[in-house]
Write an enzyme that holds these catalytic residues in place. Structure first.
Site, mmCIF file in Angstrom:
data_model
loop_
_atom_site.group_PDB
_atom_site.id
_atom_site.type_symbol
_atom_site.label_atom_id
_atom_site.label_comp_id
_atom_site.label_asym_id
_atom_site.label_seq_id
_atom_site.Cartn_x
_atom_site.Cartn_y
_atom_site.Cartn_z
ATOM 1 N N ASP A 13 0.969 -1.183 0.081
ATOM 2 C CA ASP A 13 0.080 -0.021 0.075
ATOM 3 C C ASP A 13 0.921 1.203 0.052
ATOM 4 O O ASP A 13 1.927 1.208 0.840
ATOM 5 C CB ASP A 13 -0.992 0.250 1.273
HETATM 6 N N1 LIG Z 1 3.271 3.724 -12.104
HETATM 7 C C1 LIG Z 1 3.311 4.410 -10.889
HETATM 8 N N2 LIG Z 1 2.258 3.931 -10.103
HETATM 9 C C2 LIG Z 1 2.415 4.786 -8.981
HETATM 10 C C3 LIG Z 1 3.226 5.773 -8.640
HETATM 11 N N3 LIG Z 1 3.040 6.006 -7.416
HETATM 12 C C4 LIG Z 1 1.931 5.505 -7.020
HETATM 13 N N4 LIG Z 1 1.549 4.426 -8.183
HETATM 14 C C5 LIG Z 1 0.334 3.737 -7.708
HETATM 15 O O1 LIG Z 1 -0.723 3.982 -7.090
HETATM 16 C C6 LIG Z 1 -1.348 3.164 -6.471
HETATM 17 C C7 LIG Z 1 -1.493 3.372 -5.079
HETATM 18 O O2 LIG Z 1 -2.674 2.968 -4.375
HETATM 19 P P1 LIG Z 1 -2.642 1.596 -3.604
HETATM 20 O O3 LIG Z 1 -3.619 1.868 -2.861
HETATM 21 O O4 LIG Z 1 -1.328 1.384 -2.912
HETATM 22 O O5 LIG Z 1 -2.895 0.288 -4.460
HETATM 23 P P2 LIG Z 1 -3.899 -0.008 -5.559
HETATM 24 O O6 LIG Z 1 -3.447 0.458 -6.808
HETATM 25 O O7 LIG Z 1 -5.245 0.696 -4.999
HETATM 26 O O8 LIG Z 1 -4.095 -1.523 -5.748
HETATM 27 P P3 LIG Z 1 -4.245 -2.435 -4.536
HETATM 28 O O9 LIG Z 1 -2.854 -2.863 -4.050
HETATM 29 O O10 LIG Z 1 -5.029 -3.737 -5.197
HETATM 30 O O11 LIG Z 1 -5.090 -1.754 -3.254
HETATM 31 C C8 LIG Z 1 -0.434 1.622 -6.856
HETATM 32 O O12 LIG Z 1 -1.139 1.186 -7.952
HETATM 33 C C9 LIG Z 1 0.603 2.360 -7.204
HETATM 34 O O13 LIG Z 1 1.405 1.346 -8.099
HETATM 35 C C10 LIG Z 1 4.245 5.939 -9.572
HETATM 36 O O14 LIG Z 1 5.183 6.622 -9.001
HETATM 37 N N5 LIG Z 1 4.387 5.455 -10.659
#
Ligand SMILES: Nc1nc2c(ncn2[C@@H]2O[C@H](COP(=O)(O)OP(=O)(O)OP(=O)(O)O)[C@@H](O)[C@H]2O)c(=O)[nH]1
Length: 234
Positions: free
Chosen positions: A102
């Protein structure tokens, strides 16, 4: 020389994040993916009620643990149902090591996940331009492997924290970036490896931890359960 009698360890990514999956694949690891249907707000509320206000580095760890453990419970239930349904004693596929993550951005004492809409993404960029924040990513492993496959039964995690120095972007750049939609899909409303890359002047800490999963930290956690990162390349 790795022990050929023990099946190669398998990683299962408990995340819908395309960036986490792409990061692992580019590093030679092709995990299975199972998404947790977690209510993240409910998990944080319960943790806050129990422990009090959480530091951002702890909040992302609590959520990473909850995602990994929820998927691990589903996998364990499915395996039990398969065992009960089938009396055939066949070559059981070795159970995986589940990893959940996360990410959140800490800026000026506030913590941010994904912006809820374009207006919020715009407001965030106007607040963070020319300033520095910390992108925290929690990681949690649940080792489901059987003991005879080297399974430890362990569950462990850690947070990677990377300082981000944002460029002093213009209102026009913010508007153009928000219009792409990218900021709405990512924690902190920015990417370091996508369209947002031009607006990140420098970082201090692990790059992949910003993208969503810190490869050196996962290697370190796997080492604590006697799994060599390179065994995942098998
Ligand atoms: N490509 C990329 N994605 C980012 C970056 N910073 C954050 N993210 C994405 O932002 C999202 C953060 O949200 P989370 O709640 O941690 O994860 P999610 O996408 O909701 O997916 P889950 O793990 O299923 O909860 C993740 O998918 C990260 O990969 C970045 O610098 N580059």
């Amino acid at each position: 020389m790795s022990d050929t009698s023990t099946p190669a360890p398998r990683l299962l990514l408990a995340s819908q994040s395309p960036a986490r999956l792409a990061t692992l694949r580019s590093a030679g690891v092709t995990p299975e993916v199972r998404v947790s249907g977690l209510d993240e707000d409910a998990v944080l509320d319960a943790a806050t009620a129990r422990f009090g206000a959480l530091d951002p580095a702890d909040a992302v760890l609590v959520l990473a643990q909850a995602k990994a453990e929820e998927v691990a419970q589903v996998l364990t239930r499915e395996a039990r149902e398969r065992d009960e349904a089938s009396d055939a004693v066949g070559p059981e596929e070795s159970a995986p090591i589940v990893v959940g993550c996360d990410s959140m951005l800490e800026l000026a004492g506030e913590v941010y996940g994904k912006p809820k809409d374009a207006d919020e993404a715009t407001a965030r960029w106007r607040a963070m331009r020319g300033r520095s924040g910390v992108l925290h990513t929690g990681h949690w492993l649940v080792d489901l492997r059987d003991p005879q496959d080297g399974g430890s039964g362990a569950t462990l995690g850690a947070t990677s924290s990377t300082t981000i120095h944002f460029a002093d972007v213009t209102d026009a750049e913010i508007a153009a970036y928000v219009a792409t939609g990218e900021p709405l899909a990512v924690a902190g409303a920015f990417t370091v490896d996508g369209l947002g890359g031009a607006f990140v002047e420098s970082i201090e800490g692990d790059h992949h931890g910003v993208v969503g999963i810190s490869l050196p930290l996962v290697r370190e956690l796997l080492g604590e359960i006697d799994v060599a990162w390179t065994d995942l390349w098998a």
